[in-house]
Design a protein around this motif. Structure first.
Motif, PDB file in Angstrom:
ATOM      1  N   GLU A  15       0.827  -1.208   0.000  1.00  0.00           N
ATOM      2  CA  GLU A  15       0.000   0.000   0.000  1.00  0.00           C
ATOM      3  C   GLU A  15       0.861   1.258   0.000  1.00  0.00           C
ATOM      4  OE1 GLU A  15      -3.633   2.182   2.443  1.00  0.00           O
ATOM      5  OE2 GLU A  15      -2.772   0.356   3.267  1.00  0.00           O
ATOM      6  N   LEU A  16       1.913   1.287   0.815  1.00  0.00           N
ATOM      7  CA  LEU A  16       2.779   2.463   0.823  1.00  0.00           C
ATOM      8  C   LEU A  16       3.500   2.621  -0.509  1.00  0.00           C
ATOM      9  CD1 LEU A  16       3.946   4.935   2.188  1.00  0.00           C
ATOM     10  CD2 LEU A  16       5.743   3.458   3.148  1.00  0.00           C
ATOM     11  N   GLY A  17       3.908   1.521  -1.104  1.00  0.00           N
ATOM     12  CA  GLY A  17       4.533   1.582  -2.435  1.00  0.00           C
ATOM     13  C   GLY A  17       3.613   2.222  -3.451  1.00  0.00           C
ATOM     14  N   GLU A  18       2.335   1.868  -3.402  1.00  0.00           N
ATOM     15  CA  GLU A  18       1.372   2.458  -4.348  1.00  0.00           C
ATOM     16  C   GLU A  18       1.079   3.921  -4.031  1.00  0.00           C
ATOM     17  OE1 GLU A  18       0.202   1.585  -7.389  1.00  0.00           O
ATOM     18  OE2 GLU A  18       1.781   0.120  -7.013  1.00  0.00           O
ATOM     19  N   ILE A  19       0.975   4.264  -2.743  1.00  0.00           N
ATOM     20  CA  ILE A  19       0.777   5.665  -2.375  1.00  0.00           C
ATOM     21  C   ILE A  19       1.938   6.497  -2.914  1.00  0.00           C
ATOM     22  CG2 ILE A  19       0.860   7.296  -0.423  1.00  0.00           C
ATOM     23  CD1 ILE A  19      -0.888   5.281   1.133  1.00  0.00           C
ATOM     24  N   THR A  20       3.151   6.007  -2.724  1.00  0.00           N
ATOM     25  CA  THR A  20       4.342   6.738  -3.160  1.00  0.00           C
ATOM     26  C   THR A  20       4.379   6.849  -4.683  1.00  0.00           C
ATOM     27  OG1 THR A  20       5.483   5.899  -1.197  1.00  0.00           O
ATOM     28  CG2 THR A  20       6.843   6.890  -2.927  1.00  0.00           C
ATOM     29  N   ALA A  21       4.185   5.736  -5.366  1.00  0.00           N
ATOM     30  CA  ALA A  21       4.199   5.746  -6.828  1.00  0.00           C
ATOM     31  C   ALA A  21       3.120   6.666  -7.390  1.00  0.00           C
ATOM     32  CB  ALA A  21       4.028   4.322  -7.360  1.00  0.00           C
ATOM     33  N   GLN A  22       1.908   6.561  -6.849  1.00  0.00           N
ATOM     34  CA  GLN A  22       0.804   7.375  -7.365  1.00  0.00           C
ATOM     35  C   GLN A  22       0.988   8.858  -7.046  1.00  0.00           C
ATOM     36  OE1 GLN A  22      -1.310   6.256  -9.592  1.00  0.00           O
ATOM     37  NE2 GLN A  22      -0.234   4.314  -9.373  1.00  0.00           N
ATOM     38  N   ALA A  23       1.619   9.175  -5.915  1.00  0.00           N
ATOM     39  CA  ALA A  23       1.891  10.576  -5.600  1.00  0.00           C
ATOM     40  C   ALA A  23       2.842  11.170  -6.632  1.00  0.00           C
ATOM     41  CB  ALA A  23       2.474  10.703  -4.191  1.00  0.00           C
ATOM     42  N   PHE A  32       8.960   9.837 -17.496  1.00  0.00           N
ATOM     43  CA  PHE A  32       8.463   8.824 -18.415  1.00  0.00           C
ATOM     44  C   PHE A  32       7.112   8.262 -17.978  1.00  0.00           C
ATOM     45  CE2 PHE A  32      13.141   8.769 -18.569  1.00  0.00           C
ATOM     46  CZ  PHE A  32      13.301   9.252 -19.856  1.00  0.00           C
ATOM     47  N   GLY A  33       6.407   8.984 -17.115  1.00  0.00           N
ATOM     48  CA  GLY A  33       5.075   8.584 -16.689  1.00  0.00           C
ATOM     49  C   GLY A  33       5.055   7.179 -16.124  1.00  0.00           C
ATOM     50  N   ALA A  34       4.041   6.412 -16.492  1.00  0.00           N
ATOM     51  CA  ALA A  34       3.858   5.061 -15.966  1.00  0.00           C
ATOM     52  C   ALA A  34       4.957   4.096 -16.399  1.00  0.00           C
ATOM     53  CB  ALA A  34       2.497   4.524 -16.388  1.00  0.00           C
ATOM     54  N   GLU A  35       5.773   4.509 -17.359  1.00  0.00           N
ATOM     55  CA  GLU A  35       6.888   3.669 -17.828  1.00  0.00           C
ATOM     56  C   GLU A  35       8.210   4.057 -17.172  1.00  0.00           C
ATOM     57  OE1 GLU A  35       6.105   1.086 -19.759  1.00  0.00           O
ATOM     58  OE2 GLU A  35       4.062   1.849 -19.561  1.00  0.00           O
ATOM     59  N   ASP A  36       8.185   5.000 -16.247  1.00  0.00           N
ATOM     60  CA  ASP A  36       9.419   5.494 -15.639  1.00  0.00           C
ATOM     61  C   ASP A  36      10.066   4.403 -14.787  1.00  0.00           C
ATOM     62  OD1 ASP A  36      11.287   6.994 -13.856  1.00  0.00           O
ATOM     63  OD2 ASP A  36      10.421   8.698 -14.934  1.00  0.00           O
ATOM     64  N   PRO A  37      11.355   4.132 -14.981  1.00  0.00           N
ATOM     65  CA  PRO A  37      12.018   3.092 -14.197  1.00  0.00           C
ATOM     66  C   PRO A  37      12.112   3.417 -12.693  1.00  0.00           C
ATOM     67  CG  PRO A  37      13.569   4.153 -15.712  1.00  0.00           C
ATOM     68  CD  PRO A  37      12.216   4.695 -16.016  1.00  0.00           C
ATOM     69  N   TYR A  38      11.989   4.696 -12.326  1.00  0.00           N
ATOM     70  CA  TYR A  38      12.053   5.075 -10.908  1.00  0.00           C
ATOM     71  C   TYR A  38      10.855   4.541 -10.131  1.00  0.00           C
ATOM     72  CZ  TYR A  38      13.222   8.011  -6.862  1.00  0.00           C
ATOM     73  OH  TYR A  38      13.566   8.467  -5.612  1.00  0.00           O
ATOM     74  N   LEU A  39       9.775   4.220 -10.819  1.00  0.00           N
ATOM     75  CA  LEU A  39       8.608   3.644 -10.149  1.00  0.00           C
ATOM     76  C   LEU A  39       8.960   2.371  -9.393  1.00  0.00           C
ATOM     77  CD1 LEU A  39       5.733   4.198 -12.701  1.00  0.00           C
ATOM     78  CD2 LEU A  39       5.813   5.023 -10.347  1.00  0.00           C
ATOM     79  N   GLU A  40       9.882   1.596  -9.931  1.00  0.00           N
ATOM     80  CA  GLU A  40      10.295   0.355  -9.260  1.00  0.00           C
ATOM     81  C   GLU A  40      10.877   0.672  -7.884  1.00  0.00           C
ATOM     82  OE1 GLU A  40      13.579  -3.183  -9.774  1.00  0.00           O
ATOM     83  OE2 GLU A  40      12.844  -2.197 -11.583  1.00  0.00           O
ATOM     84  N   GLN A  41      11.710   1.707  -7.788  1.00  0.00           N
ATOM     85  CA  GLN A  41      12.279   2.082  -6.491  1.00  0.00           C
ATOM     86  C   GLN A  41      11.214   2.648  -5.561  1.00  0.00           C
ATOM     87  OE1 GLN A  41      16.023   4.088  -6.160  1.00  0.00           O
ATOM     88  NE2 GLN A  41      16.530   3.577  -8.282  1.00  0.00           N
ATOM     89  N   MET A  90      11.915  10.152  -0.720  1.00  0.00           N
ATOM     90  CA  MET A  90      10.640   9.559  -1.108  1.00  0.00           C
ATOM     91  C   MET A  90       9.508   9.907  -0.150  1.00  0.00           C
ATOM     92  SD  MET A  90      12.039   5.911  -2.438  1.00  0.00           S
ATOM     93  CE  MET A  90      13.453   5.838  -3.521  1.00  0.00           C
ATOM     94  N   LEU A  91       9.488  11.152   0.280  1.00  0.00           N
ATOM     95  CA  LEU A  91       8.366  11.648   1.084  1.00  0.00           C
ATOM     96  C   LEU A  91       7.139  11.684   0.181  1.00  0.00           C
ATOM     97  CD1 LEU A  91       7.208  13.057   3.641  1.00  0.00           C
ATOM     98  CD2 LEU A  91       7.962  15.212   2.612  1.00  0.00           C
ATOM     99  N   ALA A  92       6.079  11.037   0.599  1.00  0.00           N
ATOM    100  CA  ALA A  92       4.856  11.011  -0.198  1.00  0.00           C
ATOM    101  C   ALA A  92       3.647  10.927   0.718  1.00  0.00           C
ATOM    102  CB  ALA A  92       4.857   9.810  -1.153  1.00  0.00           C
ATOM    103  N   VAL A  93       2.622  11.683   0.360  1.00  0.00           N
ATOM    104  CA  VAL A  93       1.365  11.675   1.092  1.00  0.00           C
ATOM    105  C   VAL A  93       0.243  11.422   0.084  1.00  0.00           C
ATOM    106  CG1 VAL A  93      -0.216  13.046   2.508  1.00  0.00           C
ATOM    107  CG2 VAL A  93       2.251  13.228   2.875  1.00  0.00           C
ATOM    108  N   ALA A  94      -0.679  10.549   0.450  1.00  0.00           N
ATOM    109  CA  ALA A  94      -1.821  10.255  -0.421  1.00  0.00           C
ATOM    110  C   ALA A  94      -2.606  11.535  -0.694  1.00  0.00           C
ATOM    111  CB  ALA A  94      -2.724   9.217   0.245  1.00  0.00           C
ATOM    112  N   PRO A  95      -3.102  11.711  -1.904  1.00  0.00           N
ATOM    113  CA  PRO A  95      -3.848  12.932  -2.235  1.00  0.00           C
ATOM    114  C   PRO A  95      -4.977  13.235  -1.246  1.00  0.00           C
ATOM    115  CG  PRO A  95      -3.398  11.707  -4.226  1.00  0.00           C
ATOM    116  CD  PRO A  95      -2.945  10.841  -3.074  1.00  0.00           C
TER     117      PRO A  95
END
Length: 166
Positions: A15-23, A32-41, A90-95
């Motif tokens: 869940e935190l991985g998705e919150i971070t990625a979606q933020a 590179f949007g949804a294809e960005d390799p940084y999404l994996e990290q 990687m500070l991220a908060v859900a919208p």
């Protein structure tokens, strides 16, 4: 909003991985949007938790609001920290939770950890120019820009740096 901060639990990794990625995606921060390799990290919370300290913000009902990775000296997750500095990434908060204190609470928790570690001279971070809301939090908490440490992990990705003396 009542926000509590604590270590991420294995059951929260995905869940935190998705919150971070979606933020990052939702704020247009990935070239590179949804294809960005940084999404994996961004989604690799389990790996980050094994090699650094991942903290989460939760509301009074236990709902996950966001997270941050606190990087102690010597961690493989350090980007710009010197040997006498800690870093956070990687500070991220859900919208749905933005503007309610979760981001600031996560940053304060990193400040507290760095101060309690002893022997550290500062806490540093890298941020994108567009992350204006985060910049306001950093300045409010006493961080100052360190333009001499700005860097580019990719040719078209300038990162600004901030430092809080401890």
């Amino acid at each position: 909003m009542d926000v509590s901060i604590g270590p991420v639990l294995p059951a929260q990794f995905e869940e935190l991985g998705e919150i971070t990625a979606q933020a990052y995606l939702g704020d247009g921060l990935l070239d590179f949007g949804a294809e960005d390799p940084y999404l994996e990290q961004l989604r690799a919370v389990g790996r980050r938790a094994a090699e650094a300290e991942v903290l989460v913000a939760q509301d009074a009902e236990g709902r996950l609001l966001g997270g941050v990775t606190y990087v102690a000296p010597g961690s493989p997750w350090a980007d710009i920290a010197r040997e006498d500095e800690a870093e956070f990434r990687m500070l991220a908060v859900a919208p749905r939770a933005r503007g309610r204190g979760a981001g600031e609470a996560l940053v304060r928790a990193c400040v507290d950890r760095a101060r309690s570690a002893g022997g550290l001279t500062g806490l540093v971070l890298s941020t994108q120019p567009a992350m204006l809301g985060a910049h306001r939090i950093y300045r409010r908490l006493g961080f100052a820009r360190t333009p001499e440490r700005d860097w580019n992990p990719l040719p078209d990705l300038p990162l600004l740096t901030f430092r809080l003396p401890l």
